[in-house]
Design an enzyme around this catalytic site. Structure first.
Site, mmCIF file in Angstrom:
data_model
loop_
_atom_site.group_PDB
_atom_site.id
_atom_site.type_symbol
_atom_site.label_atom_id
_atom_site.label_comp_id
_atom_site.label_asym_id
_atom_site.label_seq_id
_atom_site.Cartn_x
_atom_site.Cartn_y
_atom_site.Cartn_z
ATOM 1 N N GLU A 176 0.836 -1.208 0.000
ATOM 2 C CA GLU A 176 0.000 0.000 0.000
ATOM 3 C C GLU A 176 0.869 1.256 0.000
ATOM 4 O OE1 GLU A 176 -2.474 -1.009 3.367
ATOM 5 O OE2 GLU A 176 -0.913 -0.441 4.773
ATOM 6 N N CYS A 198 4.600 33.451 9.878
ATOM 7 C CA CYS A 198 5.267 34.150 10.977
ATOM 8 C C CYS A 198 5.879 33.126 11.905
ATOM 9 C CB CYS A 198 4.276 34.993 11.745
ATOM 10 S SG CYS A 198 3.804 36.387 10.799
HETATM 11 N N1 LLP Z 1 0.314 2.058 5.102
HETATM 12 C C1 LLP Z 1 0.306 2.472 6.368
HETATM 13 C C2 LLP Z 1 -0.306 1.646 7.402
HETATM 14 C C3 LLP Z 1 0.894 3.698 6.690
HETATM 15 O O1 LLP Z 1 0.896 4.097 7.951
HETATM 16 C C4 LLP Z 1 1.472 4.493 5.677
HETATM 17 C C5 LLP Z 1 2.068 5.772 5.983
HETATM 18 C C6 LLP Z 1 1.445 4.010 4.354
HETATM 19 C C7 LLP Z 1 0.858 2.780 4.098
HETATM 20 C C8 LLP Z 1 2.018 4.766 3.202
HETATM 21 O O2 LLP Z 1 3.358 5.053 3.348
HETATM 22 P P1 LLP Z 1 4.182 5.639 2.104
HETATM 23 O O3 LLP Z 1 4.187 4.558 1.045
HETATM 24 O O4 LLP Z 1 3.499 6.848 1.615
HETATM 25 O O5 LLP Z 1 5.514 5.908 2.664
HETATM 26 N N2 LLP Z 1 3.549 12.497 6.642
HETATM 27 C C9 LLP Z 1 4.784 11.758 6.482
HETATM 28 C C10 LLP Z 1 4.553 10.334 6.109
HETATM 29 C C11 LLP Z 1 3.740 9.589 7.119
HETATM 30 C C12 LLP Z 1 3.386 8.233 6.638
HETATM 31 C C13 LLP Z 1 2.465 7.565 7.570
HETATM 32 N N3 LLP Z 1 2.041 6.281 7.140
HETATM 33 C C14 LLP Z 1 5.669 12.460 5.468
HETATM 34 O O6 LLP Z 1 5.281 13.522 4.997
HETATM 35 O O7 LLP Z 1 6.747 11.995 5.141
#
Ligand code: LLP
Length: 424
Positions: A281, A352
């Protein structure tokens, strides 16, 4: 035009004029190309797969339409993401509902709309779900989210999730001691399809996945022996990293999947069990490189013998990642492409807040106020984490495709900002 940055056949200086800045821009071609590549390398490495898009990375109704038409399902983590998926026409059977503290209302909402699979995070949720499914006389497919008790390497502490000390998922010993599994297997209203784990985000090697899988495999062996239970599904989560600067090598997905899938196939073969369906995912890997943000340069401030700040008309309200994670981005002057890069600038946001610096020390051609800055790889977790700090209206999102542009999300107006405020 010569020297202008072109994205999906669109001269970005034209769309900056048409829609104003700051502006999020998503490329249809890049999105689709990445989804197709992912499908290809993943299915070449293993023959029983399913891909869900982690909608937390970037979600709009148009995005749901794109991922649906490319045959992906969705991972959602809230009632809001679920609602968006349903509105965008996603088949609920292809929706997996995550979250470490789903509210009773969210669970009801999911059951009412026949969400395919609920990824159960904890015992409270499990007992809620049992009651709700029983009250509806239905059988709900679930996965259990497990914490493999490992720390993913080389990423930011805030986006690591798989270590033992975490708010996410069941501890493996908890599952064994609390008799969680027999309680589920006996329950006519739940169908335990398998397990889920997600070890973190922005990962670049297969080892973290393999180590986590090996921990889970031990549990699987015990469950097979004790309860004669075998999972039909294993969801490895997302987390595949992307380069944000020009020094980092992109992830070799083909190698990564081959490595991981070989270990999984071998382990299941060793216990003479049918190989499960493997789900991934990813969010960032799909959406990140498909997006850019355009800003107009404003105030330029040179502090003698120190640095030159160039302020943009956006900042931490549209991209909180540098302030939150010290995330780094690459950028160019979109109307001066190909010009010699001779000056080092620090790109400041307009909030700010001293911490609102988008990029420290970026080498650019000599800039003037009014130039257009393009910041790359902002397709994931930028619009998704946008906020109204300082009451900056959220920028629009534009989709570019084959030389044309269309709005995916309207920008907010000042009126929108006060539309939910009530006078006393
Ligand atoms: N599946 C689960 C259970 C997750 O918690 C996440 C991300 C994903 C899939 C997808 O992860 P990806 O493939 O996008 O790395 N806001 C943070 C990232 C937080 C991700 C949280 N969970 C950032 O801007 O780097």
């Amino acid at each position: 035009m010569k020297n202008h940055f072109v994205f999906s056949g669109v001269d970005v200086t034209d769309i900056a004029k048409e829609y104003a800045t700051p502006l999020y821009v998503m490329s249809y071609e890049i999105l689709v190309e990445r989804i197709r590549l992912l499908k290809k390398v993943f299915t070449e490495a293993y023959d029983h797969t399913r891909i869900l898009y982690a909608s937390k990375a970037f979600l709009t109704i148009g995005m749901v339409e794109i991922i649906k038409s490319e045959g992906l399902g969705m991972d959602v983590v809230s009632g809001g993401e679920l609602y968006t998926g349903l509105k965008g026409g996603m088949d609920p059977e292809n929706i997996f509902f995550h979250g470490n503290n789903k509210s009773p209302e969210e669970l009801e909402f999911a059951l009412e709309h026949r969400v395919g699979t609920i990824v159960v995070d904890n015992l409270n949720e499990l007992s809620h779900l049992k009651e709700l499914a029983a009250a509806r006389g239905m059988r709900q497919k679930i996965l259990l989210r497990l914490s493999p008790g490992l720390k993913a390497i080389n990423t930011h502490a805030y986006i690591v999730t798989g270590q033992r000390d975490t708010k996410f998922g069941f501890q493996i010993d908890e599952i064994l001691f609390e008799k969680t599994i027999p309680g589920i297997l006996e329950n006519p209203h739940l169908s335990l399809e398998g397990f889920h784990f997600h070890i973190g985000s922005q990962l670049f090697d297969g080892q973290s996945y393999i180590k986590a899988f090996e921990v889970i495999m031990k549990l699987i062996k015990e469950l097979k022996e004790t309860y004669d239970y075998l999972p039909g599904v294993l969801n490895l989560g997302g987390g595949f990293g992307i380069p944000y600067d020009d020094k980092t090598e992109p992830l070799d997905l083909e190698k990564l999947f081959k490595e991981i899938m070989k270990v999984i196939s071998d382990e299941f073969e060793a216990i003479q069990a049918p190989r499960p369906q493997i789900i991934i995912e990813p969010g960032r890997w799909i959406a990140g490189p498909a997006g850019i943000t355009l800003y107009t340069l404003g105030a330029i401030k040179t502090i003698k013998n120190t640095r030159t700040y160039v302020a943009v008309d956006g900042g931490m309200a549209d991209n909180i990642r540098p302030a939150l994670y010290k995330a780094e981005y690459a950028a160019d002057v979109a109307n001066k492409m190909g010009q010699e890069k001779s000056q080092v600038y620090t790109i400041a946001g307009r909030a700010c807040e001293s911490g609102d610096i988008l990029i420290w020390d970026v080498l650019l051609p000599r800039v003037e106020s009014g130039d257009l800055l393009v910041v790359y790889h902002t397709g994931a977790y930028n619009y998704a984490m946008a906020n109204n700090y300082n009451r900056f209206p959220m920028p629009p999102v534009v989709l570019v495709r084959e030389g044309k542009s269309q709005l995916m999300v309207k920008g907010q107006t000042y009126e929108d900002l006060v539309s939910r405020d009530l006078p006393l």
